[in-house]
Design a protein around this motif. Structure first.
Motif, PDB file in Angstrom:
ATOM      1  N   GLU A 147      88.194  14.122 -30.548  1.00 52.43           N
ATOM      2  CA  GLU A 147      88.063  13.973 -31.995  1.00 52.43           C
ATOM      3  C   GLU A 147      89.396  14.438 -32.565  1.00 52.43           C
ATOM      4  O   GLU A 147      89.641  15.634 -32.736  1.00 52.43           O
ATOM      5  CB  GLU A 147      86.907  14.791 -32.589  1.00 52.43           C
ATOM      6  N   MET A 148      90.248  13.478 -32.810  1.00 53.30           N
ATOM      7  CA  MET A 148      91.631  13.759 -33.192  1.00 53.30           C
ATOM      8  C   MET A 148      91.765  13.813 -34.711  1.00 53.30           C
ATOM      9  O   MET A 148      91.258  12.935 -35.414  1.00 53.30           O
ATOM     10  CB  MET A 148      92.523  12.639 -32.632  1.00 53.30           C
ATOM     11  N   ASP A 149      92.476  14.812 -35.189  1.00 55.73           N
ATOM     12  CA  ASP A 149      92.707  14.911 -36.634  1.00 55.73           C
ATOM     13  C   ASP A 149      93.630  13.783 -37.124  1.00 55.73           C
ATOM     14  O   ASP A 149      94.608  13.443 -36.461  1.00 55.73           O
ATOM     15  CB  ASP A 149      93.371  16.249 -36.977  1.00 55.73           C
ATOM     16  N   ILE A 150      93.262  13.257 -38.288  1.00 53.83           N
ATOM     17  CA  ILE A 150      94.208  12.441 -39.043  1.00 53.83           C
ATOM     18  C   ILE A 150      94.923  13.442 -39.943  1.00 53.83           C
ATOM     19  O   ILE A 150      94.285  14.102 -40.766  1.00 53.83           O
ATOM     20  CB  ILE A 150      93.482  11.378 -39.888  1.00 53.83           C
ATOM     21  N   LEU A 151      96.220  13.615 -39.776  1.00 55.35           N
ATOM     22  CA  LEU A 151      96.939  14.677 -40.475  1.00 55.35           C
ATOM     23  C   LEU A 151      97.040  14.374 -41.968  1.00 55.35           C
ATOM     24  O   LEU A 151      96.784  13.246 -42.410  1.00 55.35           O
ATOM     25  CB  LEU A 151      98.330  14.858 -39.859  1.00 55.35           C
ATOM     26  N   ALA A 152      97.422  15.390 -42.721  1.00 52.80           N
ATOM     27  CA  ALA A 152      97.475  15.256 -44.183  1.00 52.80           C
ATOM     28  C   ALA A 152      98.415  14.129 -44.611  1.00 52.80           C
ATOM     29  O   ALA A 152      98.213  13.501 -45.645  1.00 52.80           O
ATOM     30  CB  ALA A 152      97.900  16.576 -44.818  1.00 52.80           C
ATOM     31  N   ASP A 153      99.454  13.851 -43.794  1.00 50.11           N
ATOM     32  CA  ASP A 153     100.401  12.790 -44.177  1.00 50.11           C
ATOM     33  C   ASP A 153     100.032  11.443 -43.548  1.00 50.11           C
ATOM     34  O   ASP A 153     100.795  10.480 -43.652  1.00 50.11           O
ATOM     35  CB  ASP A 153     101.825  13.191 -43.780  1.00 50.11           C
TER      36      ASP A 153
END
Ligand SMILES: [Zn+2]
Ligand SMILES: [Zn+2]
Length: 586
Positions: free
Chosen positions: A423-429
């Motif tokens: 479950e990989m984060d989609i980063l803020a950017d």
């Protein structure tokens, strides 16, 4: 009622508030009670008390003397009540909500006002947060802790922020109550009805219907239930109770011969029932919870719901579809109902956590539990490095976990296939948390938003669209990031995301965690209409939580999803995005 006259509710509220403010000031008990009793009388009155007062007749009501009548006249003529305005000037109105908190009461509320200048629950919250409560005599640390817990559930005005409860909380509660009632002698049937039976993700209260000849015995059993805190209201065939969990439950009883009518009526929705009555009226019939009255006045009752619909020439719609979206027209024809998704259709899932990140069980224990459910595969999807607070893995630890997964696969001897997932984060950017190299080593990749959810809609949508466009991403996890009772949906344009997902073959998750249920059924319906495919996940952090998929399945059913619309009803390879650059299967 003539224009401008205050309603009974408005008069009663004014009396109640006046009584509360006087009580805070320490007025003699009988004055406080006089206003409270007056409020109750006004609220219960059948005709306009304002009009009665203007005609000098309000004193004919018990508990309404000349003083209270004069105040009603004043409110009717001037729109205000001087005594109330003066009391408000002396005591902040917000203290009423403070006094109602458990362990506070009027005396302590006034002490908080005098010592700390507290004027309402927002001030009190600040005082608790900054530890200033200790400055008030009689306020110990335990009071502060108890208050912090109560305040957490309140909105800024001191009323409960959201009275709706998740399906994942309400359904197990309702089922447990129904099981208890079925044990009672004399109870032939007991069923969950209302919005809960229709699978709404959140409900205001729980409806239960019972088939029994003697309602009194059913209610006695209900009141004995350990789940029930107190009785709220009652009638001959109906009882409303408050459970300790804070969920209101209403139980209705009908004789077995017309249980079908009651179940149909109590299931709703209101809009569905209105449409049903319209169809009946065209035949000169009328439909209610008591039965179907034919044009000759004969009352037609049914033990089963199917009987009710059949009497009207209709096939019984699945409860999840009873929202007046054309289901009754379909019920009148012979187009079959969609084969809505069932829990048994799921062949595996790819979103569970282990002790490698924030789960509480090992890979092996999760695999055993999934095999026991009859799953063909289970994807271990621990968090990625960015989510450090939830034990996100480094790339190094991911590779070590893969070794453990292979070892568990060997030990399971083909009873289940454990998959390398993330479950990989989609980063803020908008970037992804793993590089392409590592991504190519996973079997199935879920990408989720865990941060910067409060950003403007176009920004959040753009981040999701970027993830959808990545050939590495197979699934978007809990797409709107909502947390029931804490925060709403991020302002995601779900139609755009679904369109893009349909084009790339990226799947959209229905996350079954009771506090998420994300996508919700309305959004899942939009996704399906856009041609996207879904996946139902438990997001389990322990073996028992694999069960939670039942809630996600209910959400999917409400969206009209069939097994074919949900990718994890097929082999695990069906979850991989077409064209994903992946390692060769071993
Ligand atoms: Zn997540
Ligand atoms: Zn998760």
């Amino acid at each position: 009622m003539p224009d401008g006259l205050p309603s009974n509710g408005r008069i009663a509220a004014a009396f109640d508030l006046l009584g509360d403010l006087l009580e805070l000031e320490g007025a003699v008990r009988h004055r406080v009670l006089a206003y409270r009793r007056g409020a109750a009388r006004v609220r219960a009155a059948g005709e306009s008390v304002a009009r009665m007062a203007l005609e000098g007749r309000a004193t004919s009501l018990p508990d309404i003397g000349p003083t209270l009548q004069a105040k009603v006249v004043e409110l009717a003529e001037t729109g205000t009540m001087a005594a109330l305005d003066k009391a408000r000037a002396r005591v902040p109105e917000g203290l009423v909500a403070v006094a109602r908190l458990e362990g506070i009461g009027p005396k302590r509320a006034m002490a908080l006002h005098t010592h700390l200048g507290v004027r309402g629950t927002a001030d009190l919250r600040a005082a608790v947060d900054t530890g200033r409560l200790a400055d008030v005599p009689g306020m110990g640390r335990r009071t502060a802790e108890a208050l912090a817990a109560q305040l957490a559930g309140l909105g800024p005005d001191g009323v409960s922020a959201d009275q709706r409860v998740s399906l994942g909380v309400a359904l197990p509660l309702a089922e447990s109550l129904v099981r208890d009632l079925r044990e009672e002698p004399g109870v032939l049937r007991a069923e969950v009805a209302g919005s809960l039976r229709r699978g709404r993700e959140t409900v205001h209260d729980v409806d239960v219907v019972v088939a029994a000849e003697d309602p009194a015995a059913v209610f006695a059993a209900l009141e004995r239930s350990l789940l029930v805190e107190r009785v709220l209201s009652g009638g001959e065939a109906r009882r409303a109770v408050m459970t300790h969990r804070g969920v209101r439950v209403e139980v209705a009883v009908a004789p077995p011969a017309r249980f079908g009518n009651l179940l149909q009526h109590a299931t709703g929705s209101a809009a569905h029932n209105v449409r049903l009555r319209e169809m009946a009226v065209r035949r000169g019939w009328s439909v209610s919870e008591h039965g179907i009255t034919r044009e000759d006045g004969a009352l037609d009752v049914h033990a089963d719901e199917d009987g009710v619909y059949a009497a009207l020439g209709l096939r019984t719609p699945p409860p999840e579809l009873r929202e007046d979206r054309g289901e009754l027209a379909q019920a009148a024809g012979d187009v079959p109902w969609p084969d809505l998704l069932r829990v048994e259709d799921l062949r595996g899932e790819v979103h569970v956590h282990t002790t490698w990140s924030d789960g509480t069980a090992s890979v092996a224990r999760m695999a055993e539990a999934a095999a026991a459910r009859g799953y063909a595969y289970l994807g271990i999807a621990d968090h990625s490095q960015n989510l450090a607070m939830a034990g996100g893995l480094s790339a190094d630890r991911v590779r070590r976990q893969w070794e453990e997964i292979e070892a568990v696969n060997a030990a399971m001897e083909g009873r289940i296939r454990v998959l390398r997932c993330t479950e990989m984060d989609i980063l803020a950017d908008g970037r992804l948390d793993w590089d392409d190299d590592l991504l190519a080593g996973f079997d199935v990749v879920t990408a989720s938003l865990h941060s910067a959810l409060g950003r403007p809609g176009p920004e959040v949508t753009a981040r999701l669209l970027e993830a959808v466009a990545s050939p590495h991403v197979d699934i978007i996890g809990h797409p709107t990031g909502r947390m029931l009772e804490r925060r709403g949906h991020a302002a995601v344009d779900i139609a755009r995301v679904a369109e893009a997902a349909a084009a790339t073959g990226t799947l959209l998750e229905i996350n079954s965690q009771p506090r998420r249920l994300d996508l919700d059924s309305d959004m899942a319906r939009i996704a399906l209409e856009a041609g996207a495919c879904l996946v139902v996940s438990s997001d389990a952090h322990n073996p028992d939580a694999l069960e939670l998929v039942r809630f996600g399945v209910i959400v999917a059913r409400r969206a009209g999803a069939r097994a074919a619309d949900v990718a994890n009803t097929g082999p695990w390879e069906a979850l991989v995005c077409p064209g994903a650059p992946r390692r060769a299967a071993p």
